[in-house]
Design a protein around this motif. Structure first.
Motif, PDB file in Angstrom:
ATOM      1  N   ASP A 169       0.877   4.581  11.102  1.00  0.00           N
ATOM      2  CA  ASP A 169      -0.230   4.156  10.237  1.00  0.00           C
ATOM      3  C   ASP A 169      -0.985   3.065  10.996  1.00  0.00           C
ATOM      4  N   LEU A 170      -2.310   3.145  11.049  1.00  0.00           N
ATOM      5  CA  LEU A 170      -3.069   2.212  11.882  1.00  0.00           C
ATOM      6  C   LEU A 170      -2.740   0.751  11.552  1.00  0.00           C
ATOM      7  N   GLY A 171      -2.763   0.434  10.267  1.00  0.00           N
ATOM      8  CA  GLY A 171      -2.493  -0.950   9.865  1.00  0.00           C
ATOM      9  C   GLY A 171      -1.087  -1.382  10.229  1.00  0.00           C
ATOM     10  N   GLU A 172      -0.129  -0.481  10.008  1.00  0.00           N
ATOM     11  CA  GLU A 172       1.263  -0.789  10.334  1.00  0.00           C
ATOM     12  C   GLU A 172       1.445  -0.939  11.848  1.00  0.00           C
TER      13      GLU A 172
ATOM     14  N   ILE B 178      -0.783  -1.982  13.953  1.00  0.00           N
ATOM     15  CA  ILE B 178      -1.342  -3.276  14.353  1.00  0.00           C
ATOM     16  C   ILE B 178      -0.358  -4.410  14.039  1.00  0.00           C
TER      17      ILE B 178
ATOM     18  N   PHE C 119      -2.608  -2.258   2.108  1.00  0.00           N
ATOM     19  CA  PHE C 119      -3.506  -2.566   3.228  1.00  0.00           C
ATOM     20  C   PHE C 119      -2.798  -3.561   4.151  1.00  0.00           C
ATOM     21  N   PRO C 120      -1.981  -3.077   5.093  1.00  0.00           N
ATOM     22  CA  PRO C 120      -1.072  -3.975   5.834  1.00  0.00           C
ATOM     23  C   PRO C 120      -1.774  -5.032   6.687  1.00  0.00           C
ATOM     24  N   CYS C 121      -2.976  -4.724   7.213  1.00  0.00           N
ATOM     25  CA  CYS C 121      -3.597  -5.705   8.112  1.00  0.00           C
ATOM     26  C   CYS C 121      -4.955  -6.134   7.603  1.00  0.00           C
TER      27      CYS C 121
ATOM     28  N   LEU D 190      -6.718  -9.350   8.996  1.00  0.00           N
ATOM     29  CA  LEU D 190      -7.109  -9.519  10.392  1.00  0.00           C
ATOM     30  C   LEU D 190      -8.555  -9.130  10.633  1.00  0.00           C
TER      31      LEU D 190
END
Lengths: 234, 471
Positions: free
Chosen positions: B135-138, B140, B153-155, B158
């Motif tokens: 996952d893109l956010g994960e 990052i 929304f993990p990131c 940022l």
């Protein structure tokens, strides 16, 4: 080392132990709790966004939803019109002659062949690197859902699991009888088609692959297809 | 005061002082609100949909034993291997045993909060297995060695420049910091990981008891790839994720998309029943489902808060929470942030260590109002506070309240006390917030209103006196 034993009995015992006290029903007077019954299946779709009754209304709704999702929706008069449209797409996007993946079937590979290409077929044991290098995939589907602008694919109807997710452009061919009004109708259709023995993957595809993970800004093609084209015959 | 509270206070002091970051978070969430509410209004009846969803989850959770048995039976009939884990350690051991038995070399992961909860990556890495979050956010936050900021929304905290710097450190020159470019960089790197992985690990959003299917909701297609390419697929799922019937998803999938991300339906909603079946083109040879308890049964045993297990992890309660928006996701120190995290973490990890989260709340009820399955979140925060005091009260708090009880139930004492309060408050206003102020913890960041000239009783008496000549 072998696998540890499943702790099924312990987990289920703890659950039964925990459930011995009846739940407090949230948002209700604790003196006279009435336990909510499991709502009937007909109750499930009643509160979802409404979908128009007529066929044309549904086509229009699907087209609107698809546009909002940044998918391309193309309405064609007959199946014969699909090959020429595929050929035009191939030319516009510069697909190499051997860069179109598909699966056997009347709404998939045979249309690619009629367009003058030799499709790479996703058959058991196919070369995964080859599929990954394809520019596009052409597949059939189970249904289109007007309510949400979704395409319903399964391993059975759409050439397995990877064909609809790996190549950068996914082209779906659908016919008039495949357009269903809403999600409950799509689930009913699956139930009717497969009884209880469902294909190992059923996927509701709603627009091209997308992400908003960076500053909540929409980017298409995060991992799956950057483009989704629906060729609707009907 | 435990170390966890100290850490919480220190972090909160830092994050609340970071005004630019707070503004950034608010702005990031504004897009969600702009999209969510019109979608919700398009429902024939959103409130009725919530009631229906809550009733379905009520059945799922209150007949959990039956549903899980049905799920396991149906899944096993399709060739799925179902493993029940009482603890995180059991789940980790199972995955590690699987890696060893199967000679796994490369692992790709789709987002799983349950995986975060049991620290699966750390366990795998300790044994020498490389794990890549897809996952893109994960991805990052994994590169930054951080925890997710928000479980959907993990990131989100940022900025693009920070993400570019993260990528440059890990991958070399990546070009511009446009989200489009950064996303494509990740796509190229992760595509190679998908192609070489022999084990894919995912979570699941729902377990369909009746059919033994799992359902995964996502936008990027990384979970689709995780479940399509590697020869083994493991799904790690909390036991509460059950819905009774196949058709129930016709309601839950759109509600999850609407409440969670402001989308009528998220990009890919996929149901999996077993590994590759006879006659199918591709898919994993093996499919394992790990059903994780890890103290969920403790929450189940609390009839008052059992509905917290209805949660479908949409994250809406975080998005509307004034506390989340001000202290940020990391300050919680939990796997699940926001109101739902503050409610369930004391059950999962111990009430005394995590009771402070229930105090960090304005009790405004925005969470309860937004919850698509109608969890009574803000009352549960109050109940946690009550339970914490019942279990282990503080002597001086008890004394204080006993004193107040005495004071408030005796009219003469009350009269005397409130008369003293007027000069008392006046005196206090001279040193409010100073180092020797006994209520400095409160007054150092707040200004009390100007003390009144007279007490209510005095005002009332004067008013009666003015009225009486005419009467």
């Amino acid at each position: 080392m072998s696998y540890p034993p499943s702790d099924k009995a312990a987990v289920l015992t703890r659950i039964r132990e925990a459930l011995r006290l009846p739940a407090r029903v949230p948002h209700q007077d604790s003196h006279a709790p009435s336990f909510p019954a499991l709502p009937g299946k007909e109750e499930i779709g009643r509160w979802l966004p409404a979908v128009g009754a007529g066929y044309e209304e549904r086509v229009a709704l699907f087209a609107r939803q698809a546009a909002a999702l940044k998918a391309d929706f193309v309405r064609l008069p007959a199946l014969d019109a699909v090959p020429s449209h595929l050929a035009a797409l191939a030319q516009a996007e510069g697909w190499p002659a051997d860069g179109i993946a598909s699966h056997p079937g009347e709404h998939s590979a045979s249309l690619v062949e009629k367009a003058g290409f030799r499709p790479f077929l996703a058959l058991p044991g196919y070369d995964r690197a080859k599929l990954e290098s394809c520019a596009a995939s052409v597949t059939a589907c189970e249904a289109l859902i007007a309510q949400t602008g979704s395409v319903l694919v399964t391993t059975r109807e759409s050439g397995g699991r990877a064909l609809t997710i790996l190549p950068p452009h996914h082209i779906v061919v659908a016919t008039r009888d495949q357009l269903v009004p809403d999600l409950p109708a799509a689930f009913a259709r699956l139930r009717q088609a497969y009884g209880g023995t469902f294909p190992s993957m059923i996927s509701f595809i709603t627009g091209p692959s997308r992400t908003g993970d960076i500053e909540r800004i929409l980017v298409l093609g995060a991992h799956g297809p950057k483009k989704l084209t629906i060729l609707f015959v009907g | 005061m435990t170390g966890i509270v100290k850490l919480f206070r220190r972090d909160v002091r830092g994050t609340t002082a970071d005004t630019p970051r707070r503004t950034f978070i608010r702005r990031a969430l504004s897009g969600y609100f702009a999209k969510r509410y019109p979608l919700q209004d398009a429902y024939a009846d959103w409130q009725a949909a919530r009631t229906t969803a809550a009733a379905i989850k009520f059945d799922a959770v209150n007949r959990l034993d039956t549903h899980l048995e049905t799920f396991a039976r149906q899944a096993e009939a399709r060739g799925t291997k179902v493993f029940f884990a009482s603890t995180g350690a059991q789940a980790r051991d199972y995955v590690l045993a699987l890696c060893r038995e199967q000679g796994v070399r490369s692992i790709v992961k789709a987002k799983t909060m349950t995986g975060e909860e049991i620290h699966l990556n750390e366990a795998l890495e300790k044994e020498g297995y490389g794990v890549v979050e897809s996952d893109l956010g994960e991805y990052i936050v994994q590169l930054r060695k951080e925890h997710p900021y928000h479980f959907v929304f993990p990131c989100m905290h940022l900025k693009r420049g920070e993400i570019r710097a993260t990528f440059e450190k890990a991958l070399g020159d990546v070009g511009s910091d446009e989200p489009e470019n950064l996303t494509m960089v990740a796509r190229r790197v992760l595509r190679q990981e998908f192609l070489k992985a022999d084990l894919g690990i995912s979570g699941a959003n729902f377990l369909v008891a009746e059919t033994g299917q799992i359902s995964i909701t996502e936008n990027e297609g990384n979970a689709r790839l995780t479940c399509a390419l590697p020869r083994i697929h493991v799904a790690l799922v909390g036991i509460e994720k059950v819905v009774p019937r196949f058709e129930d998803l016709a309601l839950f999938l759109p509600m999850l998309g609407t409440a969670g991300a402001g989308q009528a339906l998220t990009g890919y909603n996929t149901l999996y029943a077993g590994p590759r079946q006879p006659g199918e083109t591709d898919g994993p040879e093996e499919f394992h489902v790990i059903l994780l308890d890890n103290h969920r049964t403790r929450l189940l045993a609390d009839p008052e808060q059992r509905d917290a297990l209805h949660c479908i992890r949409c994250g809406a309660c975080l998005n509307v929470c004034p506390i989340f928006k001000n202290i940020g996701g990391h300050a919680y120190g939990t796997t699940y942030q926001g109101p739902i995290g503050s409610v369930i973490t004391p059950h999962l990890r111990g009430l005394q260590d995590w009771k402070h989260l229930s105090g960090a709340s304005s009790l405004c009820g925005a969470c309860t109002e937004t919850c698509p399955v109608k969890i009574d979140l803000h009352h549960h925060l109050l109940q946690n506070r009550r339970n914490a005091v019942r279990e282990k009260g503080v002597w001086w708090e008890r004394l204080l309240f006993q004193g107040f009880g005495l004071y408030a139930s005796h009219a003469a004492l009350w009269r005397f006390g409130s008369r003293l309060a007027v000069p008392g408050l006046k005196l206090h206003s001279r040193f409010s917030g100073a180092w020797f102020d006994p209520v400095r913890l409160w007054t150092k960041t707040r200004t009390l209103p100007r003390p009144p000239e007279r007490t209510f009783r005095q005002l009332w008496a004067e008013r009666q006196k003015q009225k009486s000549p005419r009467a």
